[in-house]
Design a protein around this motif. Structure first.
Motif, PDB file in Angstrom:
ATOM      1  N   HIS A   1       1.008  -1.678   0.193  1.00  0.00           N
ATOM      2  CA  HIS A   1       0.225   0.037  -0.011  1.00  0.00           C
ATOM      3  C   HIS A   1       0.774   0.809   0.057  1.00  0.00           C
ATOM      4  CE1 HIS A   1       0.974   0.998   4.418  1.00  0.00           C
ATOM      5  NE2 HIS A   1       0.726  -0.341   3.908  1.00  0.00           N
TER       6      HIS A   1
ATOM      7  N   THR B   1      -7.277  -7.947  -1.974  1.00  0.00           N
ATOM      8  CA  THR B   1      -6.467  -6.565  -1.326  1.00  0.00           C
ATOM      9  C   THR B   1      -6.864  -7.496  -0.048  1.00  0.00           C
ATOM     10  OG1 THR B   1      -6.657  -4.495  -0.532  1.00  0.00           O
ATOM     11  CG2 THR B   1      -8.727  -5.948  -1.238  1.00  0.00           C
TER      12      THR B   1
ATOM     13  N   ARG C   1      -6.095   1.176   3.960  1.00  0.00           N
ATOM     14  CA  ARG C   1      -4.624   2.237   2.637  1.00  0.00           C
ATOM     15  C   ARG C   1      -4.523   0.623   2.172  1.00  0.00           C
ATOM     16  NH1 ARG C   1      -3.474  -0.199   8.181  1.00  0.00           N
ATOM     17  NH2 ARG C   1      -1.338  -1.706   8.346  1.00  0.00           N
ATOM     18  N   THR C   2      -5.445  -0.556   2.003  1.00  0.00           N
ATOM     19  CA  THR C   2      -4.732  -1.414   0.749  1.00  0.00           C
ATOM     20  C   THR C   2      -5.854  -1.368   0.071  1.00  0.00           C
ATOM     21  OG1 THR C   2      -5.687  -3.423   1.884  1.00  0.00           O
ATOM     22  CG2 THR C   2      -3.349  -3.471   1.899  1.00  0.00           C
TER      23      THR C   2
ATOM     24  N   THR D   1      -5.481   1.557  -2.044  1.00  0.00           N
ATOM     25  CA  THR D   1      -4.360   1.655  -3.325  1.00  0.00           C
ATOM     26  C   THR D   1      -4.701   0.554  -4.661  1.00  0.00           C
ATOM     27  OG1 THR D   1      -2.237   1.886  -1.648  1.00  0.00           O
ATOM     28  CG2 THR D   1      -2.414   0.813  -4.004  1.00  0.00           C
TER      29      THR D   1
ATOM     30  N   CYS E   1       4.074   1.354  -1.875  1.00  0.00           N
ATOM     31  CA  CYS E   1       3.544   1.207  -3.017  1.00  0.00           C
ATOM     32  C   CYS E   1       5.026   0.938  -4.098  1.00  0.00           C
ATOM     33  CB  CYS E   1       3.604   3.002  -3.529  1.00  0.00           C
ATOM     34  SG  CYS E   1       1.760   2.950  -3.971  1.00  0.00           S
TER      35      CYS E   1
END
Length: 235
Positions: free
Chosen positions: A9, A54, A59-60, A63, A183
């Motif tokens: 993420h 995911t 946060r994931t 992303t 990332c």
């Protein structure tokens, strides 16, 4: 032959502040993290994805949404707790500089397979590793009905490091040698004989090599499980 693109993420305020967020709800990407996720979505746009899997944490998921943006068709999004963050128990929400003074810190660094985080919600790193590896192998099997799928798993640093260690044939005690930045892209291709680790902690490289070649006419050639002696010519 499935190919999994492991994506950590984007950055959060907890990452920037040196705090171990763990499974704390409400931890979102910060401005830098949203910028990172959008840029990664652009980088990966040309890579066809059979699915995006995911972790359930915000946060994931944020992303993952950046990876789906602008795609046509949009691949299915699956939420899988098995690729969720390690359960750090009483370490959750603690500053890393404070945790570094805990005797358990040295175990986590030097002998992570023996590390079990304190408190009723704490998990062993070995248990985290086992569930994450099982999840990837499960998704490999589920998605392989559609030929040679490429799919993304959006997860967390320690989880991705554990998956990479397994693919490299390393003991979990060596997983702290692996770096997985926010990332970043890590790519593993799973063949019948062995996994091939194609990229690790890629934060800006060209991803066009992940686009599958056009299908040739006639009989489809089975991908090889053999390693390229001498290193090969690359993708």
């Amino acid at each position: 032959v499935p190919t999994v693109i492991l994506v950590r993420h984007g950055r959060t305020a907890a990452n920037a502040g040196g705090v171990l967020a763990g499974w704390t709800p409400g931890v979102h990407l910060d401005d830098k993290g949203r910028e990172q996720a959008a840029a990664l979505g652009e980088r990966m746009r040309a890579v066809p994805l059979a699915a995006v899997v995911t972790s359930p944490l915000e946060r994931t998921r944020e992303t993952a949404q950046a990876l789906l943006a602008g795609r046509d068709p949009v691949p299915d999004l699956h939420v899988d707790e098995r690729v969720g963050e390690a359960k750090y128990g009483d370490w959750t929400n603690q500053p890393l500089k404070t945790l570094a003074k805990d005797p358990l810190w040295k175990v986590v660094q030097a002998h992570p397979s023996a590390a079990v985080f304190p408190g009723p919600e704490g998990e062993g790193l070995a248990d985290m590793s086992a569930r994450a590896i099982a999840a990837v192998r499960d998704w490999n099997q589920r998605l392989s009905g559609a030929g040679d799928p490429t799919y993304a798993v959006v997860s967390h640093g320690d989880v991705i490091k554990a998956i990479v260690a397994d693919a490299l044939g390393l003991h979990l005690d060596a997983f702290q040698r692996i770096v997985v930045d926010p990332c970043s892209v890590t790519v593993i291709r799973y063949t019948e004989t062995r996994p091939f680790v194609v990229r690790v902690n890629d934060v800006g490289g060209d991803l066009s090599g992940l686009v599958p070649p056009p299908k040739a006419r006639g009989r489809r050639r089975k991908p090889s499980s053999d390693a390229a002696v001498g290193g090969g010519a690359g993708a």
